[in-house]
Motif scaffolding. Structure first.
Motif, short mmCIF file in Angstrom:
data_model
loop_
_atom_site.label_atom_id
_atom_site.label_comp_id
_atom_site.label_asym_id
_atom_site.label_seq_id
_atom_site.Cartn_x
_atom_site.Cartn_y
_atom_site.Cartn_z
N LEU A 48 0.89 -1.34 -0.09
CA LEU A 48 -0.03 -0.07 -0.16
C LEU A 48 0.78 1.87 0.00
CD1 LEU A 48 -2.80 1.04 0.45
CD2 LEU A 48 -2.48 1.03 2.87
N LYS A 49 1.74 1.05 1.13
CA LYS A 49 2.43 2.65 1.07
C LYS A 49 3.54 2.38 -0.38
CE LYS A 49 5.17 3.67 4.33
NZ LYS A 49 6.16 3.99 5.41
N SER A 50 4.00 1.88 -1.37
CA SER A 50 4.28 1.75 -2.40
C SER A 50 3.57 2.40 -2.88
CB SER A 50 5.13 -0.04 -2.70
OG SER A 50 5.74 0.16 -3.75
N LYS A 51 2.45 1.50 -3.32
CA LYS A 51 1.88 2.40 -4.32
C LYS A 51 0.67 3.58 -4.08
CE LYS A 51 -0.91 -1.95 -5.82
NZ LYS A 51 -2.40 -3.36 -6.16
N LEU A 52 0.94 4.21 -3.03
CA LEU A 52 0.84 5.91 -2.20
C LEU A 52 2.21 6.78 -3.12
CD1 LEU A 52 -1.04 4.86 0.73
CD2 LEU A 52 -2.18 5.24 -1.52
N GLY A 53 3.41 5.67 -3.43
CA GLY A 53 4.20 6.97 -3.72
C GLY A 53 5.37 6.82 -2.21
#
Length: 149
Positions: A48-53
């Motif tokens: 999730l954190k990765s998808k949020l940048g």
């Protein structure tokens, strides 16, 4: 009852508290099951954190207060003592190897997730509540009457 809490920036960002469906043969098995569920949540949070940048480099630290469960999660070799481990609980070893999570020991009295699993003395509960970033509301909950919670 199993529980985990993930903290970021001084506040709880993800948590769960569930009654387990099947009894465990030992506290070690129960704690290992909880570590596994926490590791699975950690993997989802990293995605999730990765998808949020905001990619999270390195493993997410999971604190466990059962040395037997911690050792079983970190041990890459199978032994006679671990023959009763379920396949789903072996998943945490892979998560450790892949550096999704790291496992560290925490003293039972410092285990914040205990606030979700058992009744605690008021001082311990208040300490854990503060660790979660939860504070007393400035106004009481009953018609605006201030009261100490």
């Amino acid at each position: 009852t199993m529980a985990y809490i993930f903290l970021q920036g001084g506040a709880a960002t993800s948590w769960a508290s569930k009654q387990t469906k099947a009894p465990s043969l030992s506290s070690r098995g129960s704690e290992l099951n909880t570590l596994t569920k926490g590791a699975r949540e950690a993997k989802l949070l990293k995605k999730l954190k990765s998808k949020l940048g905001h990619p999270h480099d390195g493993p997410i630290t999971i604190f466990g207060d059962n040395t037997g469960a911690n050792s079983a999660a970190l041990n890459t070799k199978n032994s006679a003592r671990q023959k009763h481990m379920e396949i789903k609980d072996l998943w945490i070893r892979q998560a450790v190897r892949e550096k999704i999570v790291s496992i560290e020991y925490i003293a039972t009295q410092d285990q914040v997730a205990d606030a979700l699993t058992k009744p605690l003395p008021r001082p311990a509960f208040e300490r854990h509540r503060k660790s979660l970033g939860i504070v007393n509301p400035p106004v009481g909950l009953r018609g605006g009457i201030e009261q100490e919670l």
